[in-house]
Design a protein around this motif. Sequence first.
Motif, PDB file in Angstrom:
ATOM      1  N   CYS A  85       0.831  -1.212   0.000  1.00 26.52           N
ATOM      2  CA  CYS A  85       0.000   0.000   0.000  1.00 26.52           C
ATOM      3  C   CYS A  85       0.864   1.260   0.000  1.00 26.52           C
ATOM      4  CB  CYS A  85      -0.927   0.012   1.211  1.00 26.52           C
ATOM      5  SG  CYS A  85      -1.936   1.510   1.226  1.00 26.52           S
ATOM      6  N   SER A  89      -2.313   7.006   4.695  1.00 22.73           N
ATOM      7  CA  SER A  89      -2.046   6.507   6.056  1.00 22.73           C
ATOM      8  C   SER A  89      -0.767   5.687   6.097  1.00 22.73           C
ATOM      9  CB  SER A  89      -3.197   5.628   6.559  1.00 22.73           C
ATOM     10  OG  SER A  89      -4.368   6.378   6.613  1.00 22.73           O
ATOM     11  N   CYS A  90      -0.549   4.906   5.070  1.00 23.56           N
ATOM     12  CA  CYS A  90       0.658   4.075   5.032  1.00 23.56           C
ATOM     13  C   CYS A  90       1.899   4.921   4.762  1.00 23.56           C
ATOM     14  CB  CYS A  90       0.491   2.952   4.000  1.00 23.56           C
ATOM     15  SG  CYS A  90      -0.670   1.676   4.569  1.00 23.56           S
ATOM     16  N   CYS A 126      -4.962   2.298  -1.265  1.00 20.01           N
ATOM     17  CA  CYS A 126      -5.469   1.862   0.046  1.00 20.01           C
ATOM     18  C   CYS A 126      -6.167   0.495  -0.018  1.00 20.01           C
ATOM     19  CB  CYS A 126      -6.443   2.904   0.596  1.00 20.01           C
ATOM     20  SG  CYS A 126      -7.104   2.429   2.198  1.00 20.01           S
ATOM     21  N   CYS A 130      -6.176   0.569   6.975  1.00 19.79           N
ATOM     22  CA  CYS A 130      -5.346   1.704   7.410  1.00 19.79           C
ATOM     23  C   CYS A 130      -4.917   1.573   8.868  1.00 19.79           C
ATOM     24  CB  CYS A 130      -6.097   3.006   7.211  1.00 19.79           C
ATOM     25  SG  CYS A 130      -6.763   3.194   5.559  1.00 19.79           S
ATOM     26  N   ALA A 133      -1.472   0.383   9.155  1.00 16.47           N
ATOM     27  CA  ALA A 133      -0.454   1.144   8.418  1.00 16.47           C
ATOM     28  C   ALA A 133       0.866   1.227   9.163  1.00 16.47           C
ATOM     29  CB  ALA A 133      -0.975   2.550   8.144  1.00 16.47           C
TER      30      ALA A 133
END
Length: 158
Positions: A85, A89-90, A126, A130, A133
């Motif tokens: 990903c 968020s990652c 995504c 998340c 993450a």
Amino acid sequence: MSALSKIPNDLKSKWDAAAVKYEKKRAAMLPILRLAQEHFGYITPDVEFAVAEYLETTPVHVREVVTFYELFRTKLEGKNQIRFCQTLSCVLGGSEELLEYIKTKLGIESGETTKDGKFTLHTAECLGACEMAPMMQVNKDFHGPLTKEKIDEIFENM
Ligand code: FES
């Protein structure tokens, strides 16, 4: 020789078992393609012709389905599929550095397969996890939050 005649009998039997569940044979397109991919590892143009013949539809229709769904592969890929990903968020969790780590560790870029055929790396948007993450999906399993050590451990166990 028809394309369908080149399909092995054991695969054809599986197709028959899947198709019988549908009122219209053509509605079995996804399971038929999935079974073909399981058997051959990917969907070749010859397989598309065979599926079209089997389902009594056009090769163009089969091609549209194969190219629409991410799940279908049109070239031989690694035994283990990594989807890494690279959405917000990652990224905030440090995914960019980890992605570089994986590329260096495996010696491949995104979209490539290792020489031993063990891994194919894909970046992804995504993946809906998340809370994990930074994360990646390897085959059916989600892994995260990732660190370099966790990545080493995951790959060593494959
Ligand atoms: S941003 Fe990576 S799983 Fe959602």
